[in-house]
Scaffold this active site. Structure first.
Site, short mmCIF file in Angstrom:
data_model
loop_
_atom_site.label_atom_id
_atom_site.label_comp_id
_atom_site.label_asym_id
_atom_site.label_seq_id
_atom_site.Cartn_x
_atom_site.Cartn_y
_atom_site.Cartn_z
N ASP A 172 -1.83 -10.81 -7.27
CA ASP A 172 -0.76 -10.02 -6.68
C ASP A 172 0.36 -9.96 -7.71
OD1 ASP A 172 1.48 -9.03 -5.35
OD2 ASP A 172 1.14 -10.18 -3.51
N LYS A 194 7.04 -1.64 -2.62
CA LYS A 194 8.16 -2.19 -3.38
C LYS A 194 8.49 -1.29 -4.58
CE LYS A 194 7.88 -5.67 -0.46
NZ LYS A 194 6.61 -5.47 0.23
N TYR A 218 4.19 -14.97 -0.99
CA TYR A 218 4.75 -14.21 0.12
C TYR A 218 4.21 -14.74 1.44
CZ TYR A 218 5.12 -10.22 3.32
OH TYR A 218 5.35 -9.42 4.42
N ARG A 248 -10.32 10.60 6.37
CA ARG A 248 -10.34 9.14 6.36
C ARG A 248 -10.71 8.58 4.99
NH1 ARG A 248 -14.07 6.72 10.79
NH2 ARG A 248 -15.68 7.16 9.24
#
Length: 374
Positions: free
Chosen positions: A171, A196, A104, A52
């Protein structure tokens, strides 16, 4: 490795990732979720306890991104939205945040719902008004996206960093670490949807945060949240991401060149009203993009065609090389009629969002030329 190496070298060598056990020049995939202890119950590898938070494949991919961003620390997440959520979850109830509008839609939607649940004051501001707002309002966090998706608006990161005492998160998905370095411009954290262009092959979901201030409580809270919430990128996805990043500079260079040429062609076409792309001199954010981007302006552009929705849908339907699909930054070119996807967000009905890939530019222009024929 030499810290002065250029991005193309860092990426091609995956920041030095190899497989020491076999001597392979490609790092191995290690899918184990747990790690061995010896007879005295001591860990064989003290840095590996449980998957994890412990994964060599994750660390390898983070090391590449850390070098490309010139960051002091980098954390990968299972998606771009998971990275954004980790940032906002560190905020206390009742905090105030300033968020750029027209970014976005997935970000906007999630942030609005989260702030409403947590009694966080959310101030949404157009890119053109961010500087004034940050100078006149106090906030714990400022979140921007530049160039923005799908409006391609640009924000002066350095000016904004100097105007606010808040944590500034950028971003930079559309720019990638190859074209823009937000941390060097004064941002506290840079975020990417690595799904992306960073991965570039439309086969991995991933998000990433990087910082030059890993000692801050804000960053430590993000790191703790990632571990305890289990927001970890899996080893196979991290391995694929490292593999994809080996060609990142080459892909970004080609996509940026193609996007620039296509934007110029479309802007001159009589079936096109306007093209949103920071590489075009008439674009309102062109001067800012020139100052803070280097090597190109990315693969994303938006086109306003004539005659409204009907003509936009006709053009999208006629395109043959540009695949009709959601996303951006892959090696294949994509196209999307955004109003069909999010009709409630103010997207013009004649806007077509375009992600330009690495195909031959003459083929891409020819595809648009035939699609635009009346």
């Amino acid at each position: 490795m030499n810290k002065a190496q250029k991005p193309a070298t860092i990426a091609a060598h995956a920041a030095g990732a190899i497989d020491p056990q076999s001597g392979g020049v490609v790092p191995a995939l290690q899918p184990s979720t747990t790690y061995l202890r010896d007879e005295s119950n001591a860990l064989i590898r003290p840095d590996n306890i449980y998957a994890r938070d412990n994964s060599d494949n994750l660390r390898q991919a983070e090391a590449v991104l850390q070098r490309l961003e010139n960051a002091r620390d980098t954390l990968l997440f299972p998606s771009g939205m998971a990275a954004i959520a980790a940032v906002f979850r560190t905020l206390p109830n009742g905090a105030s945040v300033i968020v750029q509008s027209g970014v976005y839609w997935g970000t906007t939607q999630w942030v609005r719902n989260f702030c409403a649940r947590r009694a966080i004051t959310l101030v949404e501001v157009d890119a053109d008004d961010l500087l004034t707002t940050c100078q006149t309002r106090q906030a714990a966090l400022v979140f921007i996206e530049t160039p923005s998706n799908p409006w391609l608006k640009t924000v002066d990161i350095a000016a904004l960093a100097g105007a606010t005492g808040a944590t500034l998160v950028v971003d930079a998905t559309a720019a990638t670490p190859i074209l823009m370095q937000p941390l060097a411009l004064g941002a506290d954290i840079v975020m990417h949807s690595a799904t992306k262009a960073i991965n570039g092959h439309s086969d991995v979901l991933a998000g990433v945060l990087s910082t030059n201030a890993p000692e801050t409580q804000f960053w430590q809270d993000i790191r703790t949240d990632r571990k305890t919430a289990g927001a970890i990128l899996g080893p196979f996805e991290a391995w694929l991401l490292t593999r994809g990043m080996r060609t990142l500079p080459l892909r970004v260079e080609r996509m940026s060149q193609n996007a620039q040429a296509l934007a110029e062609f479309l802007l001159a076409h009589d079936q096109v009203q306007d093209v949103f792309y920071p590489g075009l001199p008439h674009h309102p954010g062109h001067d800012i993009a020139q100052r803070q981007m280097s090597g190109g302006y990315g693969s994303l552009l938006s086109v306003l065609v004539t005659d409204g929705r009907e003509n936009a849908l006709r053009i999208v339907g006629r395109l043959q090389l540009f695949l009709r699909a959601t996303s951006l930054g892959g090696v294949e070119s994509l196209v999307e009629h955004r109003h069909t996807i999010e009709p409630h967000t103010g997207i013009p009905e004649n806007l077509i969002r375009v992600s330009v890939g690495i195909e031959d530019i003459s083929d891409l222009i020819a595809d648009w030329d035939q699609a635009l024929q009346a």
